[in-house]
Design an enzyme around this catalytic site. Structure first.
Site, PDB file in Angstrom:
ATOM      1  N   PHE A  62      28.308  47.788  32.606  1.00 52.12           N
ATOM      2  CA  PHE A  62      29.672  48.062  33.079  1.00 52.12           C
ATOM      3  C   PHE A  62      30.663  47.389  32.152  1.00 52.12           C
ATOM      4  O   PHE A  62      30.597  46.180  31.937  1.00 52.12           O
ATOM      5  CB  PHE A  62      29.873  47.533  34.510  1.00 52.12           C
ATOM      6  N   LYS A  85      38.497  38.462  34.276  1.00 53.33           N
ATOM      7  CA  LYS A  85      38.185  37.856  35.576  1.00 53.33           C
ATOM      8  C   LYS A  85      38.487  36.348  35.624  1.00 53.33           C
ATOM      9  O   LYS A  85      39.628  35.962  35.768  1.00 53.33           O
ATOM     10  CB  LYS A  85      36.731  38.172  35.948  1.00 53.33           C
ATOM     11  N   ASP A 134      30.205  41.101  26.182  1.00 52.23           N
ATOM     12  CA  ASP A 134      31.207  41.316  27.226  1.00 52.23           C
ATOM     13  C   ASP A 134      30.979  40.231  28.277  1.00 52.23           C
ATOM     14  O   ASP A 134      30.093  40.333  29.112  1.00 52.23           O
ATOM     15  CB  ASP A 134      31.033  42.718  27.826  1.00 52.23           C
TER      16      ASP A 134
HETATM   17  C1  PLP Z   1      34.954  43.606  35.764  1.00 46.90           C
HETATM   18  C2  PLP Z   1      34.350  43.878  34.450  1.00 46.90           C
HETATM   19  C3  PLP Z   1      35.042  44.582  33.445  1.00 46.90           C
HETATM   20  C4  PLP Z   1      36.380  45.227  33.681  1.00 46.90           C
HETATM   21  O1  PLP Z   1      37.379  44.291  33.946  1.00 46.90           O
HETATM   22  P1  PLP Z   1      38.768  44.825  34.601  1.00 46.90           P
HETATM   23  O2  PLP Z   1      39.620  43.588  34.626  1.00 46.90           O
HETATM   24  O3  PLP Z   1      38.424  45.332  35.958  1.00 46.90           O
HETATM   25  O4  PLP Z   1      39.287  45.870  33.715  1.00 46.90           O
HETATM   26  C5  PLP Z   1      34.447  44.709  32.200  1.00 46.90           C
HETATM   27  N1  PLP Z   1      33.241  44.195  31.955  1.00 46.90           N
HETATM   28  C6  PLP Z   1      32.534  43.508  32.875  1.00 46.90           C
HETATM   29  C7  PLP Z   1      31.224  42.933  32.523  1.00 46.90           C
HETATM   30  C8  PLP Z   1      33.063  43.339  34.166  1.00 46.90           C
HETATM   31  O5  PLP Z   1      32.354  42.696  35.105  1.00 46.90           O
END
Ligand code: PLP
Length: 314
Positions: A134, A248, A219
């Site tokens: 994700f 986050k 990421d």
């Molecule tokens: C939540 C998340 C995203 C996206 O972040 P947003 O602030 O919702 O755009 C991208 N990568 C990972 C691994 C995430 O958990």
């Protein structure tokens, strides 16, 4: 539902919410419009790394709100410089670009890798990502994600994101070709079900990408900023990636994200990258408060100890 003079029907439906409205939070607790209290295991969406309304964030927001909200991203501001300095001093990265969301930081990582590919790999642009991964909800980050059904949801996809099998180095090697510029992964797949990458796999990925002259992007939107007991999760494998994204937790609940890269990869020139709110001092001041708290003696050790307790009791 009706909330005073207003109705929740004025909001676009993007999820099914229960008939309650949250009005306040403190530490691990949330309180709704009827005064009912809830022990909160969600904490935003894994964003309130210091709990609800921690005093250091309230203080940082209040002080910065009375001082300077937004001088424009065309100028430096104090919190932006301080936060970038804190992040580079405590990681293997040399430079930072601030964004508002994790998806936006990942878009920046994709753009930076593609630009680097134009300059160094004869236009290579493919970024190998993983099944069940994700990376966000923009068109490019949805295409990078390996979530079932997302390949057709808003078709056509952005091309250039072949999917390998998580924790399977041979599946990555098989996808590397002349068009490959990078491999991107979450050190722990979050939305995919909290699936950690084996440390051996992360080490093998670093060795493989180095050997083939391509970039390794982590990421760490969900795993970064103390979540796994280290400041960044890739540290568990002792590797130094080329690019990292944060979101986050770095904002402790407010919209803040970051794209970090090693000096040799930083190939954006003026005009390539930007955004109206990038590096705005209000959010950056919160990031400074969050990172300073994490760097206090004992904070990360406490996270590690609590993590171990929970995983053993699960
Ligand atoms: C939540 C998340 C995203 C996206 O972040 P947003 O602030 O919702 O755009 C991208 N990568 C990972 C691994 C995430 O958990």
């Amino acid at each position: 539902m009706q909330y005073g003079a207003y109705s929740t029907d004025s909001l676009m439906t993007i999820t099914n919410r229960p008939d309650l409205v949250f009005e306040s939070g403190e530490g691990s607790w949330l309180t709704d419009h009827r005064g009912k209290r809830y022990l909160d295991f969600i904490q935003g969406w894994a964003v309130n790394c210091l709990g609800h309304c921690p005093p250091e964030i309230t203080a940082a927001l209040t002080a910065q709100a009375g001082k300077l909200l937004n001088p424009s991203p065309a100028f430096y501001n104090g919190p932006m410089v301080e936060l970038a300095g804190l992040l580079t001093a405590n990681s293997c990265f040399d430079r930072v670009f601030f964004a508002n969301t994790g998806a936006e930081a990942n878009e920046g990582a994709i753009k930076l890798a593609r630009k680097w590919g134009q300059l160094n790999r004869e236009g290579a642009f493919e970024i190998i990502t993983f099944g069940h991964s994700f990376h966000g909800r923009t068109l490019a980050t949805m295409s990078a994600s390996g979530k079932a059904g997302w390949d057709t949801l808003f078709a056509p996809q952005v091309s250039g994101f072949p999917k390998a099998v998580y924790n399977d180095i041979a599946s990555v090697e098989a996808l590397i070709g002349p068009k490959t510029v990078a491999v991107m992964l979450e050190p722990v797949q979050g939305e995919g079900g909290v699936i950690p990458a084996d440390l051996d796999f992360l080490m093998a990925l670093r060795a493989l990408t180095e050997q083939r002259g391509i970039l390794l992007i982590v990421d760490e939107v969900q795993t970064g900023v103390g979540r796994t007991g280290k400041l960044f999760a890739h540290e568990h494998a002792g590797i130094a990636p080329d690019i990292m994204t944060l979101g986050k937790g770095i904002g402790g609940g407010v919209p803040l994200a970051a794209l970090l890269a090693r000096e040799a990869i930083c190939c954006f020139v003026p005009g390539d990258q930007g955004g109206t709110y990038n590096g705005n001092p209000l959010m950056a001041a919160v990031g400074v408060a969050v990172v300073k708290r994490m760097l206090e003696a004992g904070f990360l050790a406490d996270v590690a100890a609590k993590g171990q307790y929970l995983s053993q009791r699960a």
